[in-house]
Design a protein around this motif. Structure first.
Motif, PDB file in Angstrom:
ATOM      1  N   ALA A  37       0.714  -1.078   0.028  1.00 45.45           N
ATOM      2  CA  ALA A  37       0.326  -0.204   0.109  1.00 45.45           C
ATOM      3  C   ALA A  37       1.237   1.636  -0.070  1.00 45.45           C
ATOM      4  CB  ALA A  37      -0.874   0.182   1.175  1.00 45.45           C
ATOM      5  N   GLY A  38       0.898   1.874  -0.973  1.00 47.89           N
ATOM      6  CA  GLY A  38       1.471   3.519  -0.618  1.00 47.89           C
ATOM      7  C   GLY A  38       3.127   3.157  -1.556  1.00 47.89           C
ATOM      8  N   GLN A  39       3.295   1.624  -2.063  1.00 51.29           N
ATOM      9  CA  GLN A  39       4.338   2.583  -1.991  1.00 51.29           C
ATOM     10  C   GLN A  39       4.782   2.870  -3.343  1.00 51.29           C
ATOM     11  OE1 GLN A  39       7.499   1.753  -1.450  1.00 51.29           O
ATOM     12  NE2 GLN A  39       7.619  -0.059  -0.632  1.00 51.29           N
ATOM     13  N   LYS A  40       6.851   3.282  -3.447  1.00 48.63           N
ATOM     14  CA  LYS A  40       6.578   3.953  -4.623  1.00 48.63           C
ATOM     15  C   LYS A  40       6.350   3.304  -5.971  1.00 48.63           C
ATOM     16  CE  LYS A  40       9.000   6.370  -1.167  1.00 48.63           C
ATOM     17  NZ  LYS A  40       8.593   8.147  -1.378  1.00 48.63           N
TER      18      LYS A  40
END
Lengths: 92, 92
Positions: A37-40
């Motif tokens: 989640a929300g990783q680059k």
């Protein structure tokens, strides 16, 4: 850059381990999938392409990426990258 | 299992790219480091050990792990895994 909306249809193949929300779940093979989640975005694309090229190996992911086109990879990376996360600052 | 308090002294070597808070920063070599805040402990240990064994490669990480003992790896993984993250549910 990847289309996060189109990525929702790819996410269906990922969600049993990584969740619709990108939070890793316990896997049938044992262990827990990592949070994404929300990783680059660039990191997600790089990781998936590395699995696809066989440069990075994992019993689950090496199989999972075989079903994904480069466009699928860009789109699902955009989907998971777009999930908002909040990080609690560690103690000083 | 790793000691997150002891991991704080290891974290000093990681923070220029991954932050004290585990949020990836822009790197001098280009690109952004991945987020590792609140990442699963076992996944962090597995990743660091894979870099150390040369099974996984990265210009930054393959060098960075050379300075880390197995105990350092367990402790810094515990440090970053202990950071609390909140994930905003994606739209239905």
């Amino acid at each position: 850059a990847g289309d996060s909306i189109a990525g929702r249809t790819v996410m269906v193949k990922c969600q049993s381990c990584h969740g619709k929300d990108g939070v890793g779940r316990a896997m049938l093979v044992g262990g827990e999938a990592p949070n994404i989640a929300g990783q680059k975005y660039d990191y997600l694309v790089h990781s998936l392409m590395a699995y696809k090229a066989g440069e990075r190996k994992s019993p689950m992911m090496s199989l999972a990426v075989k079903k994904l086109s480069d466009e699928d990879i860009a789109n699902v990376a955009a989907y998971y990258a777009a999930i908002k996360i909040t990080v609690e600052p560690p103690p000083p």
